[in-house]
Scaffold this motif. Structure first.
Motif, mmCIF file in Angstrom:
data_model
loop_
_atom_site.group_PDB
_atom_site.id
_atom_site.type_symbol
_atom_site.label_atom_id
_atom_site.label_comp_id
_atom_site.label_asym_id
_atom_site.label_seq_id
_atom_site.Cartn_x
_atom_site.Cartn_y
_atom_site.Cartn_z
ATOM 1 N N ASN A 261 -15.286 3.212 5.573
ATOM 2 C CA ASN A 261 -14.409 3.073 4.404
ATOM 3 C C ASN A 261 -13.445 1.897 4.507
ATOM 4 O OD1 ASN A 261 -14.850 5.424 2.424
ATOM 5 N ND2 ASN A 261 -14.842 6.451 4.413
ATOM 6 N N LEU A 262 -13.669 1.014 5.470
ATOM 7 C CA LEU A 262 -12.854 -0.194 5.538
ATOM 8 C C LEU A 262 -13.196 -1.101 4.356
ATOM 9 C CD1 LEU A 262 -13.078 -0.994 9.357
ATOM 10 C CD2 LEU A 262 -11.150 0.017 8.121
ATOM 11 N N ARG A 263 -12.226 -1.893 3.924
ATOM 12 C CA ARG A 263 -12.398 -2.781 2.776
ATOM 13 C C ARG A 263 -12.593 -4.219 3.250
ATOM 14 N NH1 ARG A 263 -12.939 1.423 0.345
ATOM 15 N NH2 ARG A 263 -11.486 2.338 -1.176
ATOM 16 N N ALA A 264 -13.615 -4.883 2.753
ATOM 17 C CA ALA A 264 -13.841 -6.291 3.082
ATOM 18 C C ALA A 264 -12.801 -7.160 2.384
ATOM 19 C CB ALA A 264 -15.243 -6.709 2.656
ATOM 20 N N VAL A 265 -12.294 -8.155 3.079
ATOM 21 C CA VAL A 265 -11.372 -9.136 2.493
ATOM 22 C C VAL A 265 -12.207 -10.346 2.102
ATOM 23 C CG1 VAL A 265 -9.331 -10.564 2.853
ATOM 24 C CG2 VAL A 265 -9.481 -8.314 3.939
ATOM 25 N N PRO A 266 -12.454 -10.563 0.819
ATOM 26 C CA PRO A 266 -13.360 -11.638 0.384
ATOM 27 C C PRO A 266 -12.955 -13.004 0.927
ATOM 28 C CG PRO A 266 -12.846 -10.190 -1.451
ATOM 29 C CD PRO A 266 -11.938 -9.784 -0.324
ATOM 30 N N GLY A 267 -13.968 -13.762 1.329
ATOM 31 C CA GLY A 267 -13.725 -15.105 1.822
ATOM 32 C C GLY A 267 -13.300 -15.173 3.267
ATOM 33 N N THR A 268 -13.217 -14.033 3.944
ATOM 34 C CA THR A 268 -12.822 -13.986 5.354
ATOM 35 C C THR A 268 -13.782 -13.066 6.094
ATOM 36 O OG1 THR A 268 -11.396 -12.018 5.324
ATOM 37 C CG2 THR A 268 -10.433 -14.083 4.523
ATOM 38 N N ASP A 269 -13.642 -13.015 7.409
ATOM 39 C CA ASP A 269 -14.407 -12.041 8.196
ATOM 40 C C ASP A 269 -13.534 -10.835 8.539
ATOM 41 O OD1 ASP A 269 -12.669 -13.134 9.992
ATOM 42 O OD2 ASP A 269 -14.166 -13.583 11.533
ATOM 43 N N ALA A 270 -12.440 -10.701 7.816
ATOM 44 C CA ALA A 270 -11.473 -9.629 8.087
ATOM 45 C C ALA A 270 -11.746 -8.425 7.193
ATOM 46 C CB ALA A 270 -10.058 -10.128 7.865
ATOM 47 N N TYR A 271 -11.204 -7.290 7.631
ATOM 48 C CA TYR A 271 -11.290 -6.067 6.841
ATOM 49 C C TYR A 271 -9.910 -5.450 6.692
ATOM 50 C CZ TYR A 271 -16.288 -5.964 6.257
ATOM 51 O OH TYR A 271 -17.559 -6.263 5.861
ATOM 52 N N ASP A 272 -9.753 -4.721 5.618
ATOM 53 C CA ASP A 272 -8.485 -4.078 5.285
ATOM 54 C C ASP A 272 -8.704 -2.572 5.280
ATOM 55 O OD1 ASP A 272 -5.883 -3.768 4.527
ATOM 56 O OD2 ASP A 272 -6.061 -4.769 2.581
ATOM 57 N N TRP A 273 -7.593 -1.856 5.271
ATOM 58 C CA TRP A 273 -7.661 -0.405 5.273
ATOM 59 C C TRP A 273 -7.860 0.138 3.865
ATOM 60 C CZ3 TRP A 273 -7.960 2.132 9.765
ATOM 61 C CH2 TRP A 273 -7.519 1.471 10.914
ATOM 62 N N SER A 274 -8.335 1.363 3.799
ATOM 63 C CA SER A 274 -8.386 2.123 2.562
ATOM 64 C C SER A 274 -7.698 3.454 2.825
ATOM 65 C CB SER A 274 -9.838 2.372 2.124
ATOM 66 O OG SER A 274 -10.478 3.278 3.023
ATOM 67 N N TRP B 239 -0.524 -1.860 6.948
ATOM 68 C CA TRP B 239 -1.955 -1.642 6.830
ATOM 69 C C TRP B 239 -2.681 -2.929 6.456
ATOM 70 C CZ3 TRP B 239 -3.459 3.086 8.337
ATOM 71 C CH2 TRP B 239 -2.504 4.105 8.333
ATOM 72 N N LEU B 240 -2.260 -4.051 7.016
ATOM 73 C CA LEU B 240 -2.859 -5.322 6.626
ATOM 74 C C LEU B 240 -3.906 -5.825 7.613
ATOM 75 C CD1 LEU B 240 0.244 -7.279 5.307
ATOM 76 C CD2 LEU B 240 -1.373 -5.867 4.050
ATOM 77 N N ARG B 241 -4.004 -5.252 8.774
ATOM 78 C CA ARG B 241 -4.956 -5.732 9.769
ATOM 79 C C ARG B 241 -5.710 -4.558 10.376
ATOM 80 N NH1 ARG B 241 -3.541 -9.590 7.572
ATOM 81 N NH2 ARG B 241 -2.896 -11.632 8.377
ATOM 82 N N VAL B 242 -6.950 -4.813 10.690
ATOM 83 C CA VAL B 242 -7.766 -3.836 11.397
ATOM 84 C C VAL B 242 -8.119 -4.447 12.742
ATOM 85 C CG1 VAL B 242 -9.894 -2.496 11.399
ATOM 86 C CG2 VAL B 242 -8.697 -2.929 9.237
ATOM 87 N N ALA B 243 -7.701 -3.819 13.808
ATOM 88 C CA ALA B 243 -7.954 -4.360 15.144
ATOM 89 C C ALA B 243 -9.424 -4.208 15.511
ATOM 90 C CB ALA B 243 -7.086 -3.630 16.172
ATOM 91 N N ASP B 244 -9.910 -5.092 16.378
ATOM 92 C CA ASP B 244 -11.279 -4.965 16.885
ATOM 93 C C ASP B 244 -11.444 -3.664 17.663
ATOM 94 O OD1 ASP B 244 -11.922 -7.400 15.818
ATOM 95 O OD2 ASP B 244 -11.779 -8.507 17.705
ATOM 96 N N MET C 269 -5.038 0.229 -3.616
ATOM 97 C CA MET C 269 -4.509 -0.725 -4.578
ATOM 98 C C MET C 269 -5.264 -0.641 -5.907
ATOM 99 S SD MET C 269 -2.242 -3.086 -5.130
ATOM 100 C CE MET C 269 -1.954 -4.515 -6.184
ATOM 101 N N ALA C 270 -6.577 -0.522 -5.859
ATOM 102 C CA ALA C 270 -7.359 -0.426 -7.096
ATOM 103 C C ALA C 270 -6.965 0.807 -7.892
ATOM 104 C CB ALA C 270 -8.848 -0.394 -6.763
ATOM 105 N N GLU C 271 -6.686 1.896 -7.196
ATOM 106 C CA GLU C 271 -6.264 3.134 -7.851
ATOM 107 C C GLU C 271 -4.901 2.943 -8.509
ATOM 108 O OE1 GLU C 271 -6.303 7.867 -6.612
ATOM 109 O OE2 GLU C 271 -5.904 6.341 -5.091
ATOM 110 N N SER D 108 2.381 4.786 0.815
ATOM 111 C CA SER D 108 2.234 3.342 0.696
ATOM 112 C C SER D 108 0.922 2.986 0.014
ATOM 113 C CB SER D 108 2.292 2.671 2.075
ATOM 114 O OG SER D 108 1.246 3.138 2.903
ATOM 115 N N LEU D 109 0.871 1.743 -0.472
ATOM 116 C CA LEU D 109 -0.360 1.200 -1.038
ATOM 117 C C LEU D 109 -1.206 0.642 0.099
ATOM 118 C CD1 LEU D 109 0.878 -0.760 -4.197
ATOM 119 C CD2 LEU D 109 -0.268 1.450 -4.110
ATOM 120 N N LEU D 110 -2.502 0.889 0.031
ATOM 121 C CA LEU D 110 -3.432 0.388 1.037
ATOM 122 C C LEU D 110 -4.476 -0.490 0.370
ATOM 123 C CD1 LEU D 110 -2.228 3.061 2.345
ATOM 124 C CD2 LEU D 110 -4.232 3.027 3.774
ATOM 125 N N GLY D 111 -5.141 -1.310 1.184
ATOM 126 C CA GLY D 111 -6.158 -2.201 0.651
ATOM 127 C C GLY D 111 -5.579 -3.303 -0.207
#
Length: 441
Positions: free
Chosen positions: A182-195, A137-142, A226-228, A281-284
């Protein structure tokens, strides 16, 4: 037909590789999805900026005709003798639901089953890296797509018509909207992570696309943000995370995603589920780790050690000794602290790599200079031979009767860039050779 236990796809599951931007913080779930069609281009343009999701209508001329079930059956019944039915029989599951994450468009799509598709098709649509088969769950495809489990031989779900496909997309649009929002922003990048919420919504779309059309289950308890996880087990956080570079942080995110719950069963126990559940699994993890590193920097700039050394050439040179190299990390940290920079990564290793890069540059210069010297010396030898050959020709022009040279020694020396004495010596050698030739005739 009674619903069975949720369908689980077989085969190896593939991670999404492309990074895609997600929703702004101002947008919230619950916005009514907008329905659009190619004929409503102006309205699409007007609503796409204010709606969380656009359901794009697919037109009849955008899809191939459905495979002919009767031809496919005749092909099977004739054991292949009815060749015309071969392509219909092998049409497969060609109908999809596609989510364009960047454009926030959701629609029914059919690729042309009549055109053979090889495994190396790089321009195929939808792109292979967007297939919904989540395990990492580390990448979100376009572009994310779900295959509708339909076929001429599937009683539970035959192929859909265009109208049925569009209606199906509208039906599942709230799930696609929940995924995007509900996608998570990855700070400092233009990428997003899963929740957990976005992944669960994707799973519900997958369930609805199965031949048994399973109803949505909502948030999966075995998917934990992950925050949870950190909130119920603060000891999960490691101090070293704040100093990892992007590559190291991504590796840590992958490890947490794969094994975080397995290695920390107390998290699942605190949240009330079995860590051994399928896909638990852990997400985000990536988004959380990048945010944690930024927070630990407390407003200071973060920079990879390699980039820092490149920006501070005085810290390491090709001539830095091993003893001096051992002191570089401490010196670099002091310089970075004075500049309010947090160094990321293994500073000692980055220093060693930087010195080796500089030494490779010196070796490269040596090779270039050596090659240039050889080429220059070869050219000089060739030019020297040509100069002397020309001089001997000019010297032979001397009028033997008057004894006057055709060109003076001084002029010849100036033209050949040699001294007049050297020219005079050559003339003497030429005269001596001529005299010897006359004696021995």
């Amino acid at each position: 037909m009674q619903h069975r236990e949720e369908h689980r796809p077989d085969g190896n599951e593939q991670p999404d590789h492309e990074e895609a931007p997600g929703p702004s913080a101002a947008e919230r779930p619950g916005t009514v999805p907008t329905v659009s069609s190619p004929a409503d281009g102006a309205r699409d343009k007007a609503t796409s900026t204010s709606s969380a999701l656009i359901v794009r209508e697919t037109m009849a001329d955008q899809v191939p005709p459905p495979p002919d079930a009767e031809k496919a059956r005749r092909y099977l019944d004739s054991r292949g003798e009815y060749a015309e039915g071969h392509i219909h029989c092998g049409a497969g599951h060609y109908q999809k639901l596609v989510l364009d994450v960047r454009r926030r468009e959701f629609y029914f799509h059919c690729y042309d089953w009549r055109v053979p598709r090889g495994p190396d098709d790089t321009d195929r649509f939808p792109p292979v890296d967007g297939v919904w088969a989540p395990f990492h769950w580390l990448r979100v495809a376009d572009i994310i797509f779900w295959t509708i489990d339909s076929h001429y031989s599937v009683e539970e779900r035959p192929y859909l018509t265009v109208d049925e496909g569009n209606a199906f997309a509208r039906e599942l649009a709230p799930l696609a909207e929940a995924l995007v929002l509900n996608l998570r922003a990855v700070p400092g990048t233009d990428a997003y992570d899963w929740s957990a919420e976005s992944a669960s919504a994707g799973m519900d779309i997958q369930s609805a696309c199965s031949r048994y059309r399973y109803p949505p289950r909502g948030r999966r308890p075995e998917l934990v943000d992950m925050a949870e996880a950190v909130s119920v087990q603060p000891r999960l956080v490691q101090d070293r995370w704040a100093g990892l570079d992007d590559r190291q942080l991504d590796e840590e995110a992958e490890r947490l995603n794969r094994y975080g719950l397995h290695l920390n069963p107390a998290i699942a126990k605190a949240l009330g589920f079995d860590p051994g559940l399928h896909r638990a699994s852990l997400l985000g993890t990536r988004a959380w780790l990048y945010a944690h590193r930024r927070e630990a920097a407390a407003g200071r700039q973060t920079q990879d050690a390699a980039a820092f050394f490149a920006a501070h050439p005085g810290l390491i040179t090709a001539d830095t000794s091993a003893a001096e190299l051992a002191t570089v990390p401490e010196t670099a940290r002091a310089v970075a602290e004075a500049e309010r920079i947090v160094l990321l990564g293994d500073t000692a290793y980055a220093a060693l790599v930087r010195r080796e890069e500089l030494r490779e540059e010196v070796l490269g210069e040596l090779a270039r200079y050596g090659g240039a010297r050889v080429a220059t010396e070869a050219a000089a030898k060739s030019y020297r031979s040509a100069v002397y050959a020309s001089l001997y020709r000019v010297l032979s022009w001397e009028d033997r009767q008057s004894g006057e040279p055709a060109v003076s020694d001084a002029d010849l020396g100036e033209l050949a860039h040699i001294s007049g004495q050297t020219v005079a010596g050559l003339r003497e050698q030429l005269d001596a050779g001529a005299a010897e030739k006359g004696i021995h005739g």
